[in-house]
Design an enzyme around this catalytic site. Structure first.
Site, mmCIF file in Angstrom:
data_model
loop_
_atom_site.group_PDB
_atom_site.id
_atom_site.type_symbol
_atom_site.label_atom_id
_atom_site.label_comp_id
_atom_site.label_asym_id
_atom_site.label_seq_id
_atom_site.Cartn_x
_atom_site.Cartn_y
_atom_site.Cartn_z
ATOM 1 N N PRO A 373 21.178 41.137 16.362
ATOM 2 C CA PRO A 373 21.675 41.651 17.644
ATOM 3 C C PRO A 373 20.762 41.244 18.794
ATOM 4 C CG PRO A 373 21.680 43.378 15.961
ATOM 5 C CD PRO A 373 20.931 42.225 15.385
ATOM 6 N N GLY A 374 21.371 41.021 19.945
ATOM 7 C CA GLY A 374 20.606 40.734 21.146
ATOM 8 C C GLY A 374 20.149 39.306 21.299
ATOM 9 N N SER A 694 9.091 34.670 -1.572
ATOM 10 C CA SER A 694 8.136 33.821 -0.852
ATOM 11 C C SER A 694 6.705 34.333 -0.923
ATOM 12 C CB SER A 694 8.561 33.682 0.613
ATOM 13 O OG SER A 694 8.560 34.947 1.249
ATOM 14 N N LYS A 737 7.614 32.223 10.435
ATOM 15 C CA LYS A 737 6.339 32.494 9.763
ATOM 16 C C LYS A 737 5.182 31.748 10.433
ATOM 17 C CE LYS A 737 8.500 33.433 5.282
ATOM 18 N NZ LYS A 737 8.710 32.967 3.893
#
Length: 815
Positions: A373-374, A694, A737
């Site tokens: 969102p946004g 990960s 990351k």
């Protein structure tokens, strides 16, 4: 011409029987008639053989035998195609007709049974036996006759074609057989039914059969009367309404008032004829208008048809907006209203380029913007419409659970309306708008159907050129519409629907992008909305970064704009109170405007430690660094995992431990130590769920560090999946990351070698400030992450009570 010979029925005598009781008669086949005794019936003669038979009977003043045919359409019936029981009859006057035929009156005398045919040419002659009726007289017969006469009376009253004299004649009959013959010859019966009555010799049995047939005929007449009465009542009501309406029309005309209903019909007709409608739609509209004209104005269906016609006429069927295919202008518009989002912008410019080169051959794409969102999915749709010069319409699908919301209701339902697709197309006013289906992943499903299934036709270029809405009941062309759907996640979208869309991912904004968006869009807009444009207020970059890190935790910029608006409100109040304000918003002044920080960002380790490795995690808000801690305790080889780890991350920890045990000798770890130690792996911030593969190499690094007592470099962060053989597999979210590592001062990032292609999305300035090391095996990870040792010692683990493992003393530390 009047026939010669017999002029009176009573001058003709019945045939005289011979010694065997047989009589010889001339026979005439009757194609669709049965003559009963004592009944006078006209015959219409067209066949030459029949005329010869009647002439012969008249010449000899003899009676004639009339026998019904078994098949009505035979002109020359054979003897076997005639019934065996007929009626001896006297022939009256013969009148020749202009068409070559003749008409003659006959009177039935008695029933006879054919024994044999004695002549077949030029006319039939037969030997027959007269049939005598048994005498019968009882009270039961009298009651049966009365009941039959009453039924006969009702039939005559209901059937105007039956003469009333027949009823009077029936009242004076005392013989049951004669009464049955009268009824059979008067009432409309089939030839087969009349022949059965003729062949019934017993008069009582014949009367019973006639009574049954009379009852059946009465039921049919009553039903016809009921239907005719309903028709008459409806016609009377309609005629009365027409008469009253005509009076009303004349009165309104005299008063100078206009008939509103007729005016509306005229307007609808003009709109249909003037509208640029497809042939199918125009025919449908004219048909419905014809129905509307025939219905009284106060009928409930008038409103239904009127609403339907308005929908047909208000929809855009041919009107299009001309596309602006200036690529430079489109690029400027998109860049001016949105920062970043290169994939989405590039896809729109490619679409415009193809439209420019092949305008009539390209189908409109079905795009699906997916992201947190946004991140600007909906607002980018508006910018696309502005760049193309098209109308922009939007439908929110969140919470829609009824299929009829998409396809519409059938007109048989009260208050029926088209679906949201057609309603929005009418609002657009053109057949080629930019149509945004917002929150397509929030569609629901219940007993009213699956709205996602209804969208399959809408979002399929192979089908949507003939989209069918239940309310319209005519095909509507959606092939020119540029559909854009938005979603936060792809998992809830059905595979069939997802297959029809081209997915464009909207990644979460990194801190640098949020800083640029705030500078270019958010701060100027909020200053203007709060009346501070002329106050020359300036936000420091560090202040914006502090808001992003400590006051918001999101992938988009909605909360960032809210916090900026909160600062502007504080400043606006002081301006309104005519107090002095600070023109510059700094990180130190944020406490005064926004209060204490809401989020405390994770920090990198301050010093190199044993059993603590720094991992990189992807989140919807961008990315975080993640410390993984390993503690060893005396025990029996148990592995404890805490920190609300998901199933995949727990499996990664098991894989890391298995790899470590398999490489114990190469790592200078005594194999039997694993059975004497309990291992506890913990990820801080335990209230936050964590999952994914990960963290595999980070878990293995922290575990090996604890077991070998080698410190982990605090300036190294890593991400990658580990296998049991120590191979490092690629992971996702590399962009987020690396940027979060750069933001937290991490100098070296260890990445799987196969993730090298993902560096294209990283800003070059960030890559210049960092050392990216690609690794393919766990040995390379340990070489980069663990500090080297000069000599081996036997280190006693804390609290191990004499249990020791091979360790290495740190001599030097490299950053």
């Amino acid at each position: 011409m009047i026939g010669h010979g017999v002029t009176d029925f009573y001058t003709v005598q019945d045939a005289t029987p011979d010694a065997d009781g047989l009589i010889e008669l001339v026979l005439i086949p009757l194609p669709d008639l049965v003559i009963f005794p004592k009944m006078v019936t006209p015959l219409f003669i067209h066949r030459e053989r029949d005329l010869q038979a009647i002439s012969e009977a008249q010449d000899t003043q003899q009676t004639l035998l009339g026998v019904a045919q078994r098949q009505l359409n035979l002109d020359t019936p054979e003897p076997g195609e005639l019934y065996t029981v007929g009626t001896e009859m006297a022939v009256g006057r013969l009148i020749h007709m202009p068409d070559g035929g003749a008409s003659v009156l006959v009177q039935g005398r008695r029933r006879v049974d054919i024994v044999e045919f004695t002549q077949t040419s030029p006319c039939y002659r037969v030997k027959a036996r007269p049939l005598s009726e048994p005498a019968s007289d009882s009270r039961e017969i009298t009651a049966l006759m009365r009941a039959t006469v009453n039924l006969f009376q009702k039939c005559i009253q209901l059937n105007p074609q039956l003469p009333e004299e027949a009823y009077i004649y029936a009242l004076n009959i005392e013989d049951p057989g004669w009464l049955a013959d009268l009824i059979a010859s008067t009432v409309s019966l089939r030839v087969r039914e009349r022949q059965e009555l003729l062949q019934a010799i017993d008069p009582v049995e014949r009367l019973r059969r006639a009574s049954n047939l009379l009852g059946r005929e009465l039921e049919m007449l009553e039903l016809e009367e009921h239907i005719q009465m309903q028709v008459r009542q409806e016609m009377d009501r309609s005629q009365r309404e027409m008469f009253l309406r005509e009076q009303m029309r004349v009165i309104q005309h005299e008063l100078g008032e206009m008939d509103i209903f007729q005016q509306e019909i005229s307007e609808l007709r003009e709109r249909i004829e003037a509208g640029d409608l497809p042939d199918e739609v125009q025919d449908k509209a004219l048909k419905e208008l014809g129905r509307l004209v025939m219905i009284p104005p106060m009928a409930p269906e008038v409103g239904v048809i009127h609403t339907y016609l308005n929908w047909l006429l208000d929809l855009p069927w041919q009107k299009t907006s001309e596309d602006n295919l200036d690529l430079d202008n489109a690029a400027r518009v998109l860049d001016a209203e949105h920062y970043g989002l290169p994939k989405a912008k590039e896809r729109i410019l490619e679409h415009m380029a193809v439209r420019r080169l092949a305008p009539d051959k390209m189908r409109s794409p079905i795009l699906c913007f997916v992201g947190p969102p946004g991140t600007g999915k909906t607002s980018l749709g508006k910018s696309i419409a502005s760049a193309l010069g098209r109308e922009f319409v939007r439908v929110s699908l969140g919470g829609v659970r009824d299929e009829a919301e998409i396809r519409g209701h059938r007109r048989t339902y009260i208050g029926a309306l088209p679906g949201r697709i057609i309603q929005t197309m009418r609002r657009a006013g053109t057949v080629n708008p930019v149509f945004m289906l917002d929150e397509i992943d929030k569609l629901g499903i219940d007993f009213r159907g699956d709205p996602a299934a209804a969208l399959l036709e809408v979002l399929d270029p192979e089908q949507n050129f003939a989209y069918s809405d239940h309310y319209l009941d005519v095909n509507y062309d959606l092939s020119k519409v540029l559909f854009i759907t938005t979603a936060n996640y792809l998992d809830p979208i059905p595979p069939a629907l997802l297959d029809r869309m081209e997915v464009i991912e909207f990644p979460g904004y990194i801190e640098e992008e949020k800083l640029s968006i705030a500078r270019q869009f958010l701060i100027p807009r909020q200053l203007e909305q709060h009346g501070l444009s002329d106050q020359r207020i300036r936000f420091d970059d560090n202040a914006i970064r502090t808001i992003c890190r400590e006051y918001t935790y999101e992938a988009g910029v909605r909360n960032l704009e809210r916090e900026i608006a909160k600062v502007c409100r504080k400043l606006a109040r002081r301006v309104a109170e005519e107090k002095s304000i600070l023109k510059r918003v700094t990180p130190q002044s944020l406490d005064k405007y926004l209060g204490p920080p809401q989020f405390i960002p994770p920090l990198a380790e301050e010093e190199d430690e044993i059993g603590v490795a720094t991992g990189l995690a992807w989140t919807e808000a961008g990315g975080d660094i993640m410390a993984i801690e390993v503690s060893l305790m005396p025990g029996k080889g148990a592995l404890t995992l805490t920190g609300q780890l998901g199933d995949v991350m727990q499996e990664s920890a098991q894989a890391a431990l298995s790899y470590t045990r398999s490489r114990a000798r190469q790592l200078n770890i005594a194999p039997d130590e694993f059975d004497q130690l309990d291992i506890h792996v913990h990820l801080p911030e335990g209230a936050i769920p964590k999952d994914g593969p990960s963290a595999g190499i980070t878990l293995a690094t922290a575990l090996i560090s604890a077991l070998t007592q080698r410190k982990v470099r605090r300036t190294v962060a890593m991400t990658g999946e580990i296998t049991l053989r120590g191979r490092v597999l690629p992971v996702g979210g590399v962009r987020e990351k690396i940027l979060t590592a750069h933001r937290n001062g991490i100098a070296t990032v260890l990445l799987p070698r196969r993730n090298g292609k993902d560096l294209q999305e990283i800003p070059k300035r960030t890559l210049r400030d960092m050392n990216i090391v690609f690794v393919a095996h766990m040995d390379e990870v340990l070489e980069q992450a663990l500090l080297p040792v000069r000599h081996e010692t036997h280190v006693s683990l804390p609290g191990s009570d004499g249990v020791s493992v091979a360790g290495k003393d740190d001599v030097s530390q490299k950053s």
